[in-house]
Design an enzyme around this catalytic site. Structure first.
Site, PDB file in Angstrom:
ATOM      1  CD  GLU A  83     -11.046  10.873   3.197  1.00 29.23           C
ATOM      2  OE1 GLU A  83     -10.538  11.317   4.394  1.00 29.23           O
ATOM      3  OE2 GLU A  83     -11.297  11.654   2.260  1.00 29.23           O
ATOM      4  CG  HIS A 109      -9.456  13.915  -1.021  1.00 30.44           C
ATOM      5  ND1 HIS A 109     -10.555  14.913  -1.417  1.00 30.44           N
ATOM      6  CD2 HIS A 109      -9.747  13.854   0.152  1.00 30.44           C
ATOM      7  CE1 HIS A 109     -11.328  15.196  -0.351  1.00 30.44           C
ATOM      8  NE2 HIS A 109     -10.812  14.641   0.650  1.00 30.44           N
TER       9      HIS A 109
HETATM   10  P1  PGA Z   1     -13.702  16.569   6.554  1.00 32.23           P
HETATM   11  O1  PGA Z   1     -12.935  16.169   5.368  1.00 32.23           O
HETATM   12  O2  PGA Z   1     -13.228  15.876   7.779  1.00 32.23           O
HETATM   13  O3  PGA Z   1     -13.797  18.043   6.566  1.00 32.23           O
HETATM   14  O4  PGA Z   1     -15.251  15.900   6.290  1.00 32.23           O
HETATM   15  C1  PGA Z   1     -12.375  15.045   5.223  1.00 32.23           C
HETATM   16  C2  PGA Z   1     -11.702  14.542   4.061  1.00 32.23           C
HETATM   17  O5  PGA Z   1     -12.003  15.297   3.064  1.00 32.23           O
HETATM   18  O6  PGA Z   1     -10.503  13.993   3.832  1.00 32.23           O
END
Ligand code: PGA
Length: 274
Positions: A171, A99
């Site tokens: 992401e 992540h």
């Molecule tokens: P968020 O987080 O939906 O709060 O933007 C997504 C993530 O970090 O996977």
């Protein structure tokens, strides 16, 4: 059958009681919300994985669980770390790796993430590998190159069968968290398409279509349906908008209703269902 996956990481949130309350809501709402085509999942902090996994199982809730990270070693003198074997021992079946918060605040690099992917698979955990472009990379027009590189390194040394079981979450770093701007469906689809093409080039079409590609970053009730309609988006990875169980169930219900409306078998998601 390849289901659409919709899940949430709680990040560093929730006490035991809050997790129990969340599970209670899932027990009463989730199986009805998810329908036949959606696989929900929840990724709590380490301290709650066993409790959440066992509760959901006892209550017959069809929801996978996972960890937010592992160390790449199987065991040993790594104070403060948790291994894949320990996560599997808690009953979880998924592990989130790479992540952007891990990459940014804990200096994880692509080589570390590759080692963690191998460790996860050695212990029968399904890796959910996050890849993302920075705002600067987006402005330079190298988003796809950047995430393809991250994905290729994460998958290095895996057999084609192992690759087929991996989940990749695109992401964008610029889309995540407070102050993030959600990617438009067009932006997300363009990068997902590039990831899929890279998988096809390296592993062939059948393996590439088996890989689940999720989108994450400011997913919310307004953009959920548009994102899911994209041909190369196989699901959603949600943060803040799913931290209340009722909101999570509602997002899933909204996607499920859309699939019912359009007849799920006529969508692009039937690629691997037949
Ligand atoms: P968020 O987080 O939906 O709060 O933007 C997504 C993530 O970090 O996977």
């Amino acid at each position: 059958m390849k289901k659409i996956m919709i899940g949430t990481s709680w990040k560093m949130n929730k006490t035991l009681q809050q997790a129990i309350d969340y599970c209670e809501v899932l027990a009463s709402q989730l199986n009805d919300s998810a329908g036949a085509f959606i696989q929900p999942f929840v990724i709590p902090p380490f301290t709650l994985i066993r409790e959440v996994t066992e509760r959901l199982r006892r209550q017959g809730v069809d929801c996978l669980t996972g960890a937010q990270n592992i160390h790449y070693a199987d065991a040993g003198a790594w104070t403060g770390e948790v291994s894949a074997a320990m996560v599997a021992d808690c009953g979880a079946t998924l592990v989130e790796l790479g992540h952007s918060e891990r990459r940014h605040f804990f200096a994880e690099n692509d080589a570390d993430i590759n080692k963690k992917v191998h460790s996860a698979l050695r212990h029968n955990l399904r890796p959910l590998v996050c890849v993302g472009d920075s705002l600067q990379e987006k402005e330079w027009g190298v988003s796809s190159e950047s995430v393809i590189r991250q994905m290729k390194i994460a998958l290095a040394g895996l057999s084609p069968t192992q690759v087929a079981s991996v989940i990749i979450a695109y992401e964008p770093v610029w889309a995540i968290g407070e102050g993030g701007t959600p990617a438009s469906a067009e932006e997300a689809q363009a990068v997902h398409h590039a990831l899929r093409q890279a998988l096809i080039a390296r592993y062939g079409s059948q393996i590439a279509q088996s890989v689940t590609l999720l989108y994450g970053g400011s997913v919310n009730p307004q953009n959920t349906r548009q994102l899911i309609r994209c041909a190369d988006i196989d699901g959603l990875f949600i943060g803040r908008a799913a931290w209340l169980a009722a909101d999570f169930c509602q997002l899933i219900q909204s996607v499920s209703a859309m699939l019912d409306e359009q007849g799920a078998l006529s969508t692009d998601h039937d690629r691997a269902m037949s």
